[in-house]
Design a protein around this motif. Sequence first.
Motif, short mmCIF file in Angstrom:
data_model
loop_
_atom_site.label_atom_id
_atom_site.label_comp_id
_atom_site.label_asym_id
_atom_site.label_seq_id
_atom_site.Cartn_x
_atom_site.Cartn_y
_atom_site.Cartn_z
N LEU A 607 0.83 -1.20 0.00
CA LEU A 607 0.00 0.00 0.00
C LEU A 607 0.88 1.26 0.00
O LEU A 607 0.61 2.22 -0.74
CB LEU A 607 -0.91 0.00 1.23
CG LEU A 607 -1.79 1.24 1.41
CD1 LEU A 607 -2.78 1.36 0.27
CD2 LEU A 607 -2.52 1.18 2.75
N ARG A 608 1.95 1.24 0.81
CA ARG A 608 2.82 2.41 0.88
C ARG A 608 3.49 2.69 -0.46
O ARG A 608 3.68 3.84 -0.84
CB ARG A 608 3.88 2.19 1.96
CG ARG A 608 4.76 3.40 2.22
CD ARG A 608 5.65 3.17 3.43
NE ARG A 608 6.60 2.11 3.20
CZ ARG A 608 7.82 2.30 2.64
NH1 ARG A 608 8.18 3.52 2.26
NH2 ARG A 608 8.64 1.31 2.47
N ASN A 609 3.82 1.64 -1.17
CA ASN A 609 4.48 1.81 -2.47
C ASN A 609 3.49 1.97 -3.63
O ASN A 609 3.89 2.08 -4.78
CB ASN A 609 5.41 0.63 -2.76
CG ASN A 609 6.59 0.61 -1.81
OD1 ASN A 609 7.14 1.65 -1.48
ND2 ASN A 609 6.98 -0.59 -1.37
N LYS A 615 -8.81 0.19 -0.62
CA LYS A 615 -9.93 -0.75 -0.47
C LYS A 615 -9.40 -2.18 -0.28
O LYS A 615 -9.88 -2.92 0.58
CB LYS A 615 -10.83 -0.66 -1.70
CG LYS A 615 -12.04 -1.57 -1.65
CD LYS A 615 -12.89 -1.38 -2.90
CE LYS A 615 -14.11 -2.30 -2.87
NZ LYS A 615 -14.92 -2.16 -4.10
N ASP A 616 -8.42 -2.54 -1.10
CA ASP A 616 -7.82 -3.88 -0.95
C ASP A 616 -7.09 -4.00 0.38
O ASP A 616 -7.06 -5.07 1.01
CB ASP A 616 -6.84 -4.15 -2.09
CG ASP A 616 -7.57 -4.26 -3.43
OD1 ASP A 616 -8.74 -4.66 -3.41
OD2 ASP A 616 -6.94 -3.95 -4.48
N HIS A 617 -6.53 -2.87 0.82
CA HIS A 617 -5.81 -2.88 2.08
C HIS A 617 -6.78 -3.14 3.24
O HIS A 617 -6.48 -3.92 4.16
CB HIS A 617 -5.09 -1.54 2.26
CG HIS A 617 -4.14 -1.52 3.43
ND1 HIS A 617 -3.70 -0.35 3.97
CD2 HIS A 617 -3.60 -2.52 4.16
CE1 HIS A 617 -2.89 -0.64 4.98
NE2 HIS A 617 -2.82 -1.94 5.11
N VAL A 618 -7.95 -2.48 3.21
CA VAL A 618 -8.97 -2.68 4.25
C VAL A 618 -9.43 -4.13 4.27
O VAL A 618 -9.55 -4.76 5.33
CB VAL A 618 -10.16 -1.73 4.03
CG1 VAL A 618 -11.28 -2.05 5.01
CG2 VAL A 618 -9.71 -0.28 4.20
N ARG A 619 -9.68 -4.69 3.07
CA ARG A 619 -10.12 -6.09 2.98
C ARG A 619 -9.03 -7.02 3.54
O ARG A 619 -9.33 -7.98 4.26
CB ARG A 619 -10.43 -6.44 1.53
CG ARG A 619 -11.04 -7.84 1.39
CD ARG A 619 -11.31 -8.19 -0.07
NE ARG A 619 -12.29 -7.29 -0.64
CZ ARG A 619 -12.00 -6.38 -1.59
NH1 ARG A 619 -10.76 -6.29 -2.04
NH2 ARG A 619 -12.92 -5.58 -2.06
N ALA A 620 -7.75 -6.72 3.22
CA ALA A 620 -6.66 -7.56 3.69
C ALA A 620 -6.52 -7.49 5.20
O ALA A 620 -6.27 -8.48 5.88
CB ALA A 620 -5.34 -7.13 3.03
N SER A 621 -6.76 -6.27 5.77
CA SER A 621 -6.63 -6.13 7.21
C SER A 621 -7.70 -6.94 7.94
O SER A 621 -7.46 -7.49 9.00
CB SER A 621 -6.72 -4.65 7.61
OG SER A 621 -8.04 -4.16 7.37
N ILE A 622 -8.90 -7.01 7.33
CA ILE A 622 -9.98 -7.80 7.93
C ILE A 622 -9.64 -9.29 7.86
O ILE A 622 -9.81 -10.04 8.82
CB ILE A 622 -11.32 -7.51 7.23
CG1 ILE A 622 -11.71 -6.05 7.46
CG2 ILE A 622 -12.40 -8.46 7.72
CD1 ILE A 622 -12.91 -5.61 6.66
#
Length: 637
Positions: A607-609, A615-622
């Motif tokens: 995500l940082r790069n 949105k994909d980051h939120v899904r991955a965190s869940i």
Amino acid sequence: MGSPNIVELETQCLNSINNETKKIHNNMIVIHNVRKSRKAKAKRWIKNRFHILNWIEDYNLHFAFNDLIAGLTLGLTIIPESIACARLAGLPSHHGLYSSFIGSFVYLIFGTVAKVLIGPTSLVALVTVQFTMGKPIQFAFILTFLAGVVELLMGLLRLGFIFEFISMPVIKAFSTATAVLVIESQIKVILGIKYLVPGFVNSIQNLIYKLEEARAGDAVMGTCSLVFLILLKQLDRIHFDEMKPSGRYLNVIVNYISLSKNGFLVIICAVASYIWVSNSPENEEPPFRLSTDVVPGMPNFSFPSFTVEANNRTYTFLDICSELGMGIFVIPFVSLLTNISIAKALTPKGLVNASQELFTLGLCNIMGSGVQSMPTCGAFSRAAISQTSGIKTSIAGIYSSFVVIFAMSLLTPYFTYIPESTLAAILMVAIVTLIDFKIPIRLWRESKRDFFTWLLCFSACVVFGVEVGLFFGIAVTAAYLLYLWARPKIRVKIGEINGMQYVHVTPNHGMYFPGIDHLRERTLKACIEAKFRIPVVIDCHNITGLDYTAAQGISKLAVELEDENRSQALVLFKLNVKFQKLIDNLNNLVFCETEEKLKEILTQESLRNGFISLKDHVRASIDLGYKLNTLEEITDE
């Protein structure tokens, strides 16, 4: 109201007393266990040092009978061998006998390999003569003492592990080259030619030049002795029917004759020489050379003097050490290598306590120097006879020593009738078993590197001398080990988890300072070749060792990955906690223990790069179950 308080107080006092009693009892148990542990350690140390205590309690009549037979057989073998070894070392014959009895008494108490019989060997004799040639005879006995001191100190300091760095190709090349050199040195004796020059090449040249000086009598005696020994050696292949009593007895007789071939040959040749000399006119020499420098009787015990006067010169202790040079250290290496090789070849488990063997050999040589002994150790020929004779313990060496003492006391005058060519034949047949050219053939097929190690060591031994060849082989092996440390095998590839890529670096063993630059170079090269700025994950589960310099190298790699052009994270996956303390804490360096944590880190780095959307980051965190950074924090990045 007062009574319950008194009862309560008494109860508390009783409980306190019980607790204190329990503490005292527990402390006494701890003290008892400590004392018991100390006694166990002391007992274990004594048994490890005085090895005889490990088996003497189980000694029985069956063992005693087997040891007696083996000891008598070895006694008949070691007498002619020791005389031949003394002549090979450039010493009078009786010094070989002096070297053949005292070591067995020491080895009985401290030695760890039952099949080892301490005495002179052709291998050690060849090394000895290279350092004592042309020097006063006392130098050989001082070399024995000093080599014993070095062995004793190495044993006390538990330096036996050093010999684990000597590879099998080096040992095989050294033993084969030594056997070739010994056989070459005895060819001239077989032919009755006399000369003494250092070096294999010089010796071959002199042999060719002096072939016309060969004596027919020596050649015939030597050739007949060789044929006799070879034929009797083949007797052990003859087997009679074990089901018949006569067959069993015949097998025992044939086996004993085969094992005692050296003794029978010496007796036959000595009797033939005696008859020849007795029936010849006075002052007429026999057609073959005889051993003429045998001094009868037992030696007096006295340690060698460290001041030697010879050739109008006085040698001080420092002068003697300078003259002997590396021989003081080469002899211990050669001696222990021989004993270790015997143990690996002839003992069931092939294991040996190298430090204890060093300690024992040191005592054997120190005590041997007191009876004018040359350096001693075990011998393959005697170990093979021990194996075949059914030896059980080192007590067989005591019986062998008594045979030698008996021979020195009563039979020494008759040793002058033993032909020199017969002794040379005994030495050649005994040493030829060390020649093994099957090893280089196999190494050529299976391991070219080990083949060239063998070839280089063998060539150096033959051309420059066994001491140079041995250390050259050790240096080659050490150089290869250093190369492995400096260039460890490292797998570098692009890994992927859930579509997220990273540079996956896997060292296959401990990482030490010689190899850290190689790791950095491989990692940075992979980062340059990668299309995107992706994290670097070093899989550390194989790393069992890490020094401070290597740890600082990893920190430097993290700094290099954080520059303006890269800005990449460095993840150390499954690195041992004790190694983590050596590495500096940096912003882009992360320690990771689990795959879930690794996925979390890769997701945040992607995500940082900018490789995945918020949105994909939120899904991955869940999915991964970790806490998502706030939008402001992400925006700030």
